[in-house]
Design a protein around this motif. Sequence first.
Motif, mmCIF file in Angstrom:
data_model
loop_
_atom_site.group_PDB
_atom_site.id
_atom_site.type_symbol
_atom_site.label_atom_id
_atom_site.label_comp_id
_atom_site.label_asym_id
_atom_site.label_seq_id
_atom_site.Cartn_x
_atom_site.Cartn_y
_atom_site.Cartn_z
ATOM 1 N N UNK A 15 50.352 47.880 44.351
ATOM 2 C CA UNK A 15 49.368 48.768 45.001
ATOM 3 C C UNK A 15 48.090 48.918 44.094
ATOM 4 N N UNK A 16 48.490 49.450 42.890
ATOM 5 C CA UNK A 16 47.343 49.885 41.759
ATOM 6 C C UNK A 16 46.560 48.569 41.417
ATOM 7 N N UNK A 17 47.365 47.594 41.070
ATOM 8 C CA UNK A 17 46.648 46.240 40.500
ATOM 9 C C UNK A 17 45.975 45.554 41.708
ATOM 10 N N UNK A 18 46.443 45.671 42.883
ATOM 11 C CA UNK A 18 45.621 45.046 44.160
ATOM 12 C C UNK A 18 44.459 45.896 44.077
ATOM 13 N N UNK A 19 44.569 47.253 44.179
ATOM 14 C CA UNK A 19 43.270 47.875 44.389
ATOM 15 C C UNK A 19 42.446 47.725 43.380
ATOM 16 N N UNK A 20 42.599 47.594 42.105
ATOM 17 C CA UNK A 20 41.680 47.234 41.165
ATOM 18 C C UNK A 20 40.984 45.874 41.195
ATOM 19 N N UNK A 21 41.794 44.846 41.677
ATOM 20 C CA UNK A 21 41.100 43.593 41.566
ATOM 21 C C UNK A 21 40.459 43.566 42.997
ATOM 22 N N UNK A 22 40.762 44.050 44.211
ATOM 23 C CA UNK A 22 40.195 43.832 45.285
ATOM 24 C C UNK A 22 38.844 44.650 45.201
ATOM 25 N N UNK A 23 39.058 45.693 44.787
ATOM 26 C CA UNK A 23 37.687 46.797 44.567
ATOM 27 C C UNK A 23 36.712 46.172 43.720
ATOM 28 N N UNK A 24 36.841 45.320 42.621
ATOM 29 C CA UNK A 24 36.070 44.398 42.097
ATOM 30 C C UNK A 24 35.203 43.670 42.958
ATOM 31 N N UNK A 25 35.764 43.096 44.005
ATOM 32 C CA UNK A 25 35.112 42.206 44.788
ATOM 33 C C UNK A 25 33.918 42.782 45.321
ATOM 34 N N UNK A 26 33.854 44.032 45.570
ATOM 35 C CA UNK A 26 32.808 44.994 46.298
ATOM 36 C C UNK A 26 31.635 44.986 45.060
ATOM 37 N N UNK A 27 31.871 45.245 43.802
ATOM 38 C CA UNK A 27 30.757 45.349 43.030
ATOM 39 C C UNK A 27 30.296 43.913 42.728
ATOM 40 N N UNK A 28 31.060 42.855 42.620
ATOM 41 C CA UNK A 28 30.764 41.580 42.284
ATOM 42 C C UNK A 28 29.693 41.013 43.589
ATOM 43 N N UNK A 29 30.235 41.223 44.811
ATOM 44 C CA UNK A 29 29.415 40.879 45.875
ATOM 45 C C UNK A 29 28.048 41.497 46.045
ATOM 46 N N UNK A 30 27.859 42.726 45.628
ATOM 47 C CA UNK A 30 26.609 43.607 45.674
ATOM 48 C C UNK A 30 26.031 42.932 44.571
ATOM 49 N N UNK A 31 26.516 42.711 43.188
ATOM 50 C CA UNK A 31 25.704 42.369 42.030
ATOM 51 C C UNK A 31 25.104 40.882 42.447
ATOM 52 N N UNK A 32 25.866 39.847 42.991
ATOM 53 C CA UNK A 32 25.594 38.577 43.098
ATOM 54 C C UNK A 32 24.612 38.554 44.111
ATOM 55 N N UNK A 33 24.813 39.015 45.151
ATOM 56 C CA UNK A 33 23.875 38.973 46.234
ATOM 57 C C UNK A 33 22.626 39.683 45.917
ATOM 58 N N UNK A 34 22.497 40.748 45.232
ATOM 59 C CA UNK A 34 21.094 41.383 44.827
ATOM 60 C C UNK A 34 20.455 40.399 43.968
ATOM 61 N N UNK A 35 21.080 39.824 42.995
ATOM 62 C CA UNK A 35 20.361 38.785 41.885
ATOM 63 C C UNK A 35 19.752 37.517 42.672
ATOM 64 N N UNK A 36 20.775 37.224 43.630
ATOM 65 C CA UNK A 36 20.397 35.888 43.995
ATOM 66 C C UNK A 36 19.217 36.142 45.229
#
Length: 482
Positions: free
Chosen positions: A96-117
Amino acid sequence: MGLEQRTLTVPALVVMIIAASAPLTAVAGGVTTNYAVTGMDSVPLSFLLIGAVLLVFSVGYTAMSRHIPNAGAFYAYVAEGLGKALGVGAAMVALVSYNLMQIGIYGMFGFAASSFSNGLMGTSIPWWVMALVAWVVVGFLGMNRVDFSVKILGFVVAAEFLVVIIYNIMAFSLAPEAPQPEAAFNLGDAVAPGMGAVMAFTIAAFMGFESGTIYNEEVKDPKRTARRATMIAIIIIACFYAFSAFAVAVGEGASNVMGSTAEFGPDLLFVFFSAHTPAWFVDLANVLFITSLFAALLAFHNVIARYFYSMGRGGALPKFLARTSRTTHAPVAGSLAQSLLAVVVILVFAVISTGKDPMYIVFTMFTWMTNSAAYGLVLLMALTSFAVIGYFIRHRTKDSVFTRVIAPLLSGIALIYVFAQIVVNFDLLLGMEEPGMLGYILQAIVILPGLIGWALALFMRSRTPNAEPDQDILPVVSTSQH
């Protein structure tokens, strides 16, 4: 067919470990948030203190990897050291912990990549589109040879370090005030009020350091590679992050760093670059921030895929999760399982975040999930410390008393303290001004699967009352062999 390719060397494993900690993300996001929320000058010191604790922890932890070469790491060690039932519980908390960590990072990645683009091209791409693009690439790489991932991660990590090094040099060169190392590295602050909150934030920057032993079935030298790589990575992370945290204070000025980090947060480094470097370099730094997040996504995906593989092979989860590729030897079933979980959560948050402020996804999906993951992983590290002692009490080896007892006992006590600080400051970590139900719910999401797994394992054991004490009555604990 197993994972055994024996291709990973010490440098390759160091890259995998550091990629999970995402250096540029840790400095730009973690360090600035730590200053802003805690208001403590001793953020740089906290990296050295946590680094020292984790080095001591790694003495016994990596010694276990020589005796139990298993891709399940935490849960395999807890099972062997504290009992098979508790090992099942640890397995569920780890997954559960590793999945929370990995999937949570998708949120920051999506925000940063879309904001920059969107800023660069004038588009309006939603965060979840970028997250799904990363999801496809991560899933593809996760089903290929692990050394292929290492080549990509090596380039990304090197570029991240370079950007942070440039920032550090500029911060000292352009410092508005005289540096104050006596404040940043004051050992008296180690026991000062508020330092517990600082450490709760700081240890999150190290998450992923323990992943070296998970690859012990794929390294060239199972007796030495994971041990050396883990210790090298901890030293690099601790020293580099401590110096970079000090550079943030120097670059903004000791009297202004709290105000600046509170105002700009993770954008602070990019605001600094905007004022002192050409526009193209600012864009490059933003791109590398995004690739830093991608590197962490890939690193944690590989870890989780191997956890699924190990748990499927041991019997804690369905056997089909132990399937590997005939050509790449990658744990393809585990990789697909992690990808499926990730896409479901991404799509759920895509619906929930519709019409909301773009930062909503950072404050929720990223912050909630990654801090909950840190909560679970620190608990597992504390349990593992005592599991090391339990294992060596039951198995006579040539390891020293320091390795078998002293180091794991000291690290176990220290990690219990850090875990207690995470619990006490959990609402603060979530960005909440007052305690609320959200904190309890997120902690329960991590803990309850472990309690259920532990209870079910005890129930299974109770149905075989005539089993010998050392008999494998729980299928999960096929930990030492493959």
